[in-house]
Design a protein around this motif. Structure first.
Motif, PDB file in Angstrom:
ATOM      1  N   TYR A  47       0.756  -1.085   0.085  1.00 26.14           N
ATOM      2  CA  TYR A  47       0.048  -0.123   0.049  1.00 26.14           C
ATOM      3  C   TYR A  47       0.821   0.989   0.115  1.00 26.14           C
ATOM      4  N   VAL A  48       0.540   2.107  -0.803  1.00 25.02           N
ATOM      5  CA  VAL A  48       1.375   3.477  -1.080  1.00 25.02           C
ATOM      6  C   VAL A  48       0.456   4.602  -0.962  1.00 25.02           C
ATOM      7  N   GLN A  49       0.798   5.602  -0.617  1.00 29.36           N
ATOM      8  CA  GLN A  49       0.401   6.995  -1.123  1.00 29.36           C
ATOM      9  C   GLN A  49       1.103   7.699  -2.381  1.00 29.36           C
ATOM     10  N   LEU A  50       0.186   8.311  -3.092  1.00 26.54           N
ATOM     11  CA  LEU A  50       0.562   8.825  -4.318  1.00 26.54           C
ATOM     12  C   LEU A  50       0.589  10.315  -4.050  1.00 26.54           C
ATOM     13  N   GLU A  51       1.573  11.012  -4.381  1.00 25.63           N
ATOM     14  CA  GLU A  51       1.561  12.430  -4.234  1.00 25.63           C
ATOM     15  C   GLU A  51       1.818  13.174  -5.548  1.00 25.63           C
ATOM     16  N   LYS A  52       0.838  14.144  -5.861  1.00 25.37           N
ATOM     17  CA  LYS A  52       0.949  14.872  -7.214  1.00 25.37           C
ATOM     18  C   LYS A  52       2.442  15.686  -7.427  1.00 25.37           C
ATOM     19  N   SER A  53       2.952  15.448  -8.427  1.00 27.54           N
ATOM     20  CA  SER A  53       4.115  16.461  -8.736  1.00 27.54           C
ATOM     21  C   SER A  53       4.064  16.871 -10.344  1.00 27.54           C
ATOM     22  N   ARG A  54       5.089  17.260 -10.607  1.00 31.16           N
ATOM     23  CA  ARG A  54       5.291  17.629 -11.834  1.00 31.16           C
ATOM     24  C   ARG A  54       5.288  16.612 -12.794  1.00 31.16           C
ATOM     25  N   PRO A  55       4.764  16.697 -14.311  1.00 36.08           N
ATOM     26  CA  PRO A  55       4.992  15.500 -15.152  1.00 36.08           C
ATOM     27  C   PRO A  55       6.278  14.909 -15.265  1.00 36.08           C
ATOM     28  N   ILE A  56       6.542  13.335 -14.950  1.00 36.80           N
ATOM     29  CA  ILE A  56       7.850  12.900 -15.015  1.00 36.80           C
ATOM     30  C   ILE A  56       7.820  12.137 -16.590  1.00 36.80           C
ATOM     31  N   SER A  57       6.852  11.764 -17.002  1.00 39.63           N
ATOM     32  CA  SER A  57       6.523  11.288 -18.327  1.00 39.63           C
ATOM     33  C   SER A  57       5.216  11.448 -18.705  1.00 39.63           C
ATOM     34  N   LYS A  58       4.828  10.965 -19.976  1.00 44.91           N
ATOM     35  CA  LYS A  58       3.524  11.142 -20.724  1.00 44.91           C
ATOM     36  C   LYS A  58       2.262  10.644 -19.569  1.00 44.91           C
ATOM     37  N   THR A  59       2.609   9.582 -19.024  1.00 46.66           N
ATOM     38  CA  THR A  59       1.462   9.067 -18.154  1.00 46.66           C
ATOM     39  C   THR A  59       1.822   9.135 -16.653  1.00 46.66           C
ATOM     40  N   LYS A  60       3.215   9.501 -16.143  1.00 42.10           N
ATOM     41  CA  LYS A  60       3.629   9.597 -14.598  1.00 42.10           C
ATOM     42  C   LYS A  60       3.432  10.987 -14.222  1.00 42.10           C
ATOM     43  N   THR A  61       2.507  11.180 -13.400  1.00 43.15           N
ATOM     44  CA  THR A  61       2.531  12.559 -12.800  1.00 43.15           C
ATOM     45  C   THR A  61       2.304  12.425 -11.286  1.00 43.15           C
ATOM     46  N   PHE A  62       2.658  11.073 -10.492  1.00 42.27           N
ATOM     47  CA  PHE A  62       2.377  10.997  -9.167  1.00 42.27           C
ATOM     48  C   PHE A  62       3.821  10.301  -8.685  1.00 42.27           C
ATOM     49  N   ILE A  63       4.239  10.344  -7.569  1.00 37.42           N
ATOM     50  CA  ILE A  63       5.448  10.000  -6.850  1.00 37.42           C
ATOM     51  C   ILE A  63       4.915   9.130  -5.907  1.00 37.42           C
ATOM     52  N   ALA A  64       5.278   7.714  -5.873  1.00 39.57           N
ATOM     53  CA  ALA A  64       4.888   6.590  -4.613  1.00 39.57           C
ATOM     54  C   ALA A  64       5.692   6.991  -3.398  1.00 39.57           C
ATOM     55  N   ILE A  65       4.889   7.186  -2.251  1.00 37.26           N
ATOM     56  CA  ILE A  65       5.398   7.134  -1.079  1.00 37.26           C
ATOM     57  C   ILE A  65       4.922   6.096  -0.107  1.00 37.26           C
ATOM     58  N   PRO A  66       5.762   5.343   0.673  1.00 39.42           N
ATOM     59  CA  PRO A  66       5.198   4.346   1.597  1.00 39.42           C
ATOM     60  C   PRO A  66       4.221   4.932   2.588  1.00 39.42           C
ATOM     61  N   VAL A  67       3.286   4.263   2.693  1.00 37.70           N
ATOM     62  CA  VAL A  67       2.225   4.367   3.767  1.00 37.70           C
ATOM     63  C   VAL A  67       2.726   4.411   5.199  1.00 37.70           C
ATOM     64  N   PRO A  68       2.588   5.164   6.046  1.00 41.38           N
ATOM     65  CA  PRO A  68       3.105   5.066   7.549  1.00 41.38           C
ATOM     66  C   PRO A  68       2.192   4.121   8.302  1.00 41.38           C
ATOM     67  N   PRO A  69       2.940   3.012   9.047  1.00 43.30           N
ATOM     68  CA  PRO A  69       2.120   2.149   9.609  1.00 43.30           C
ATOM     69  C   PRO A  69       1.099   2.270  10.435  1.00 43.30           C
ATOM     70  N   ARG A  70      -0.039   1.946  10.624  1.00 43.46           N
ATOM     71  CA  ARG A  70      -1.174   2.084  11.412  1.00 43.46           C
ATOM     72  C   ARG A  70      -0.679   1.641  12.917  1.00 43.46           C
ATOM     73  N   ASN A  71      -1.213   2.274  13.726  1.00 41.78           N
ATOM     74  CA  ASN A  71      -1.235   1.660  15.085  1.00 41.78           C
ATOM     75  C   ASN A  71      -2.324   0.943  15.601  1.00 41.78           C
ATOM     76  N   SER A  72      -2.333  -0.380  15.517  1.00 40.91           N
ATOM     77  CA  SER A  72      -3.311  -1.166  15.430  1.00 40.91           C
ATOM     78  C   SER A  72      -3.270  -1.848  16.936  1.00 40.91           C
ATOM     79  N   THR A  73      -4.136  -2.233  17.671  1.00 40.01           N
ATOM     80  CA  THR A  73      -4.217  -2.827  18.986  1.00 40.01           C
ATOM     81  C   THR A  73      -4.565  -4.236  18.768  1.00 40.01           C
TER      82      THR A  73
END
Length: 95
Positions: free
Chosen positions: A54-80
Motif C-alpha cells: 500500500y502506497v500514497q501517491l503524491e501529485k508532482s510535475r509530469p515525469i513522463s507522458k503517463t506519470k504525474t505521481f510519486i509513490a510514497i510508503p504508507v506510514p504504519p497504522r497503530n493497531s491494537t
C-alpha cells in the motif's frame, strides 16, 4: 498537493509502479455507494515497492507522458489487534 492511497498491482517497468486506487461513489440513479477503481502510473525511484504494497501517491510535475505521481510508503497504522494487555481472560481464571 493531491494525495491518494492505493495498492501496487504491477512493478514490471523500471522506476515505475502501477497503483490501483479504490474510491466510493454514489450510483447516479439509485444512490448506493459503489466501488470505483482507477489505475495510476507512479514514479518509484528506488524500485522499493512490490505487488500488494500500500502506497500514497503524491501529485508532482509530469515525469513522463503517463506519470504525474510519486509513490510514497504508507506510514504504519497503530493497531491494537493481538496486543497483550496483561489482563487474564475470564475463561482462564475459572479453569
Amino acid at each position: 498537493m493531491k494525495i491518494v492511497q492505493g495498492r501496487v498491482v504491477c512493478v514490471s517497468s523500471d522506476k515505475t509502479v502501477s497503483v490501483e486506487v479504490v474510491r466510493l461513489a454514489p450510483h447516479p440513479k439509485y444512490k448506493r455507494r459503489l466501488r470505483k477503481k482507477k489505475k495510476y502510473q507512479a514514479h518509484d525511484a528506488d524500485n522499493q515497492f512490490q505487488v500488494g504494497d500500500y502506497v500514497q501517491l503524491e501529485k508532482s510535475r509530469p515525469i513522463s507522458k503517463t506519470k504525474t505521481f510519486i509513490a510514497i510508503p504508507v506510514p504504519p497504522r497503530n493497531s491494537t489487534r493481538g496486543v497483550d494487555l496483561g489482563l487474564p481472560l475470564q475463561s482462564a481464571e475459572q479453569g
